[in-house]
Motif scaffolding. Structure first.
Motif, mmCIF file in Angstrom:
data_model
loop_
_atom_site.group_PDB
_atom_site.id
_atom_site.type_symbol
_atom_site.label_atom_id
_atom_site.label_comp_id
_atom_site.label_asym_id
_atom_site.label_seq_id
_atom_site.Cartn_x
_atom_site.Cartn_y
_atom_site.Cartn_z
ATOM 1 N N GLU A 56 8.610 -15.032 -4.059
ATOM 2 C CA GLU A 56 9.626 -15.974 -3.587
ATOM 3 C C GLU A 56 9.256 -17.398 -3.990
ATOM 4 O O GLU A 56 10.120 -18.278 -4.035
ATOM 5 C CB GLU A 56 9.751 -15.860 -2.062
ATOM 6 C CG GLU A 56 10.175 -14.475 -1.613
ATOM 7 C CD GLU A 56 9.972 -14.210 -0.128
ATOM 8 O OE1 GLU A 56 10.322 -13.101 0.324
ATOM 9 O OE2 GLU A 56 9.468 -15.120 0.576
ATOM 10 N N GLN A 96 9.103 -1.701 -14.251
ATOM 11 C CA GLN A 96 9.995 -0.549 -14.153
ATOM 12 C C GLN A 96 9.571 0.567 -15.102
ATOM 13 O O GLN A 96 9.794 1.747 -14.827
ATOM 14 C CB GLN A 96 11.427 -0.989 -14.451
ATOM 15 C CG GLN A 96 12.024 -1.866 -13.356
ATOM 16 C CD GLN A 96 13.391 -2.412 -13.719
ATOM 17 O OE1 GLN A 96 13.937 -2.086 -14.775
ATOM 18 N NE2 GLN A 96 13.957 -3.249 -12.853
ATOM 19 N N LYS A 116 2.592 -1.930 -9.043
ATOM 20 C CA LYS A 116 3.768 -2.417 -8.324
ATOM 21 C C LYS A 116 3.740 -3.947 -8.263
ATOM 22 O O LYS A 116 2.679 -4.563 -8.183
ATOM 23 C CB LYS A 116 3.819 -1.825 -6.920
ATOM 24 C CG LYS A 116 3.989 -0.307 -6.896
ATOM 25 C CD LYS A 116 4.033 0.217 -5.480
ATOM 26 C CE LYS A 116 4.303 1.725 -5.446
ATOM 27 N NZ LYS A 116 3.250 2.491 -6.141
ATOM 28 N N GLU A 166 1.775 -5.931 5.610
ATOM 29 C CA GLU A 166 2.658 -5.635 4.494
ATOM 30 C C GLU A 166 3.535 -4.445 4.850
ATOM 31 O O GLU A 166 3.032 -3.389 5.237
ATOM 32 C CB GLU A 166 1.829 -5.327 3.247
ATOM 33 C CG GLU A 166 2.637 -5.101 1.992
ATOM 34 C CD GLU A 166 1.764 -4.760 0.794
ATOM 35 O OE1 GLU A 166 2.315 -4.699 -0.327
ATOM 36 O OE2 GLU A 166 0.549 -4.541 0.988
ATOM 37 N N ASP A 167 4.862 -4.619 4.730
ATOM 38 C CA ASP A 167 5.753 -3.505 5.051
ATOM 39 C C ASP A 167 5.975 -2.614 3.835
ATOM 40 O O ASP A 167 5.380 -2.814 2.766
ATOM 41 C CB ASP A 167 7.079 -4.017 5.630
ATOM 42 C CG ASP A 167 7.919 -4.817 4.633
ATOM 43 O OD1 ASP A 167 7.681 -4.713 3.413
ATOM 44 O OD2 ASP A 167 8.825 -5.545 5.086
ATOM 45 N N GLU A 168 6.859 -1.625 3.976
ATOM 46 C CA GLU A 168 7.065 -0.641 2.909
ATOM 47 C C GLU A 168 7.709 -1.262 1.671
ATOM 48 O O GLU A 168 7.639 -0.688 0.580
ATOM 49 C CB GLU A 168 7.939 0.511 3.429
ATOM 50 C CG GLU A 168 9.363 0.139 3.807
ATOM 51 C CD GLU A 168 9.473 -0.518 5.181
ATOM 52 O OE1 GLU A 168 10.604 -0.879 5.566
ATOM 53 O OE2 GLU A 168 8.430 -0.654 5.863
ATOM 54 N N LYS A 169 8.299 -2.433 1.810
ATOM 55 C CA LYS A 169 8.897 -3.129 0.667
ATOM 56 C C LYS A 169 7.934 -4.120 0.013
ATOM 57 O O LYS A 169 8.298 -4.806 -0.933
ATOM 58 C CB LYS A 169 10.165 -3.864 1.110
ATOM 59 C CG LYS A 169 11.275 -2.951 1.587
ATOM 60 C CD LYS A 169 12.513 -3.748 1.985
ATOM 61 C CE LYS A 169 13.630 -2.850 2.467
ATOM 62 N NZ LYS A 169 14.839 -3.638 2.873
ATOM 63 N N GLY A 170 6.718 -4.176 0.530
ATOM 64 C CA GLY A 170 5.728 -5.090 -0.025
ATOM 65 C C GLY A 170 5.848 -6.510 0.496
ATOM 66 O O GLY A 170 5.266 -7.438 -0.077
ATOM 67 N N ILE A 171 6.589 -6.688 1.586
ATOM 68 C CA ILE A 171 6.761 -8.016 2.178
ATOM 69 C C ILE A 171 5.716 -8.224 3.261
ATOM 70 O O ILE A 171 5.586 -7.411 4.182
ATOM 71 C CB ILE A 171 8.175 -8.168 2.770
ATOM 72 C CG1 ILE A 171 9.239 -7.947 1.693
ATOM 73 C CG2 ILE A 171 8.339 -9.558 3.399
ATOM 74 C CD1 ILE A 171 10.647 -7.942 2.229
ATOM 75 N N ARG A 190 4.971 -15.557 -0.629
ATOM 76 C CA ARG A 190 5.987 -15.638 0.420
ATOM 77 C C ARG A 190 6.429 -17.083 0.646
ATOM 78 O O ARG A 190 5.635 -18.010 0.631
ATOM 79 C CB ARG A 190 5.442 -15.109 1.752
ATOM 80 C CG ARG A 190 5.542 -13.621 2.006
ATOM 81 C CD ARG A 190 6.939 -13.060 1.992
ATOM 82 N NE ARG A 190 7.911 -13.850 2.712
ATOM 83 C CZ ARG A 190 8.162 -13.770 4.024
ATOM 84 N NH1 ARG A 190 7.494 -12.904 4.769
ATOM 85 N NH2 ARG A 190 9.088 -14.518 4.582
ATOM 86 N N GLU A 212 9.188 -7.926 -14.130
ATOM 87 C CA GLU A 212 9.946 -6.875 -13.423
ATOM 88 C C GLU A 212 10.340 -5.751 -14.376
ATOM 89 O O GLU A 212 10.208 -4.561 -14.043
ATOM 90 C CB GLU A 212 11.202 -7.470 -12.793
ATOM 91 C CG GLU A 212 10.996 -8.241 -11.525
ATOM 92 C CD GLU A 212 12.326 -8.598 -10.883
ATOM 93 O OE1 GLU A 212 12.751 -7.859 -9.962
ATOM 94 O OE2 GLU A 212 12.943 -9.592 -11.314
ATOM 95 N N ARG A 239 6.164 -7.067 -6.467
ATOM 96 C CA ARG A 239 7.317 -7.627 -5.768
ATOM 97 C C ARG A 239 7.504 -9.055 -6.267
ATOM 98 O O ARG A 239 6.604 -9.878 -6.134
ATOM 99 C CB ARG A 239 7.101 -7.626 -4.254
ATOM 100 C CG ARG A 239 8.305 -8.149 -3.495
ATOM 101 C CD ARG A 239 8.110 -8.109 -1.984
ATOM 102 N NE ARG A 239 9.318 -8.595 -1.325
ATOM 103 C CZ ARG A 239 9.554 -9.881 -1.066
ATOM 104 N NH1 ARG A 239 8.660 -10.800 -1.403
ATOM 105 N NH2 ARG A 239 10.673 -10.247 -0.472
#
Length: 394
Positions: free
Chosen positions: A325, A314, A320, A147-152, A182, A310, A322
């Motif tokens: 997709e 906020q 969190k 998992e990257d910093e964007k949550g992907i 994903r 979403e 994401r």
């Protein structure tokens, strides 16, 4: 019970608590209370399309419900649907009936590997991926998704290559992925598929969520990428998720390779899957033949629910999210709450009154997460988010 763009009659509130719906009947067993709003089982709280219900009702006017085979017209309807929606041309002889994707996974594992062989599973993932490997006496090779910093989440191909041994025979692919939502890109699938071809690893691709994909993302069947991958992939598909038809127990297995299909069919016959039930055949064909408009409305409705979540996130940054997709499953990152996995589950059950799927049930990489099924009327989702707000601020 809902308003605005989400106020379509097809997706009105329907009380399932008095039916035998799994998410209700198992509440007390799983959560030790009935006083929760269940949002865990991956079926929808929406009515199955009218075209399906009408087709079944019409068939039931005939007084005999005996043995029937899956008609070629049903397979033709699915072939047409997949061609239109995913650009993949299946052939009738490639297809066979299965009662479920999980049954197909188990059958394919037994058909294409031996006891003690290694099967790659990507963590986190739908829990039966793990159990089907272990219960069939194969060795589980866990590949943690990164998992990257964007949550992907992504494959780590170099790490995966290092995990492969001469005993690695199969890779279980969840595409689109449950629970992380994903949609694997063409490049990602090609790199993964090429690695499998290089090492003689067969791919079992669970594509049951392939129709629940949000724009601009596009589902690409692994088997559609090349002739070589077509011959190396067992594709598992069905209408259960797309049209809320899990109760019909019907899916299909697509195997283009004569060799692999013969191996699979030999194992399938051992367990006598049969050809399914007459009402399932009818429902299957009707969904793929006439369900397009309903499906379009469904995707619009689900997209609105994603936007709703979403907006809530906020205002509540301690959880969190994401936007997925694909799928109608929200993968909530709750690690900022600084709760252990047992405490996190208790927080959702006891303080929020919500029955979600614990992230840890999807593997160790799911620690600190919770999965929420948002395929519910807007009013139900509103209530769930209000409960969660109260739990956080209470």
């Amino acid at each position: 019970m809902s308003g605005g763009k989400n106020g379509m009659d097809e997706f009105r509130f329907i009380d399932r608590s008095c039916s035998n719906a799994e998410k209700y009947t198992l509440r007390e067993k799983l959560f030790h209370t009935k006083n929760i709003q269940p949002m865990w089982v991956a079926d929808m709280d929406f009515a199955t399309p009218v075209c399906v219900l009408h087709a079944v009702q019409e068939r039931l006017l005939h007084p005999i419900l005996g043995y029937e085979i899956m008609p070629d017209t049903a397979y033709a309807a699915q072939i047409s649907w997949v061609r239109k929606h995913h650009g993949f041309e299946m052939h009738r002889e490639w297809l066979s009936y299965s009662p479920s994707v999980v049954a197909s996974i188990g059958c394919a594992i037994r058909a294409l590997s031996e006891i003690g062989d290694e099967v790659i599973v990507m963590d986190p993932v739908y829990p039966p991926f793990y159990s089907m490997v272990r219960d069939n006496d194969r060795h589980l090779v866990l590949h943690p998704l990164k998992e990257d910093e964007k949550g992907i989440y992504r494959f780590d191909i170099d790490a995966l290559r290092a995990q492969i041994t001469p005993k690695t025979k199969l890779l279980l692919l969840c595409s689109p992925h449950n629970p992380i939502g994903r949609v694997w890109s063409r490049d990602e699938l090609l790199v993964l598929g090429t690695l499998c071809l290089e090492h003689g690893i067969r791919i079992i691709s669970d594509e049951i969520h392939s129709d629940i994909v949000y724009k601009p993302h596009i589902h690409i069947p692994m088997a559609s990428l090349s002739r070589e991958l077509l011959m190396n992939t067992i594709t598992l598909i069905g209408p259960g998720k797309t049209f809320n038809m899990a109760g019909f127990s019907i899916s299909t297995v697509c195997i283009a390779s004569d060799e692999l299909r013969a191996q699979y069919e030999k194992e399938r016959q051992r367990f006598h899957f049969g050809d399914g039930a007459v009402v399932s055949h009818i429902a299957f064909e009707a969904a793929y033949s006439y369900g397009d408009v309903w499906h379009q409305k469904l995707m619009e409705y689900l997209a609105c629910n994603v936007q709703k979540i979403e907006g809530w996130m906020q205002e509540h940054p301690m959880i969190k999210f994401r936007p997925p997709e694909a799928t109608y499953l929200g993968w909530f990152d709750c690690r900022t709450l600084a709760l252990g996995d047992r405490e996190l589950r208790e927080f959702f059950v006891q303080k929020a009154g919500l029955g979600l799927s614990p992230g840890l049930s999807f593997g160790k990489e799911g620690s600190g997460y919770m999965r929420l099924n948002f395929a519910v009327p807007a009013s139900v989702l509103d209530n769930a988010l209000q409960r969660l707000s109260g739990a956080i601020h209470g």
